[in-house]
Design a protein around this motif. Sequence first.
Motif: not given
Length: 76
Positions: A21-23, A28-33
Amino acid sequence: GCMLNGKLYPFGNIERTDDCYSCGCSERLMECCSLFHMPIAYDNKKCKVVFNKERCDYDVVQKKDPSKMCPVYARV
């Protein structure tokens, strides 16, 4: 940092995690694709899908001879 699947990653952009994954990691947060695309159109009678962790992608190979690739017509 950010915790993902038991591993601590530093704040900022993460090009590739151990799980492909690319993150982006912030306080505040962690977003991944995902870095991979799932094959959906192939000959599923003669071929099977196998995840290739080195390339972070799915290979579609022949069931009888996994050393031979199968054509893929669409991915999502």
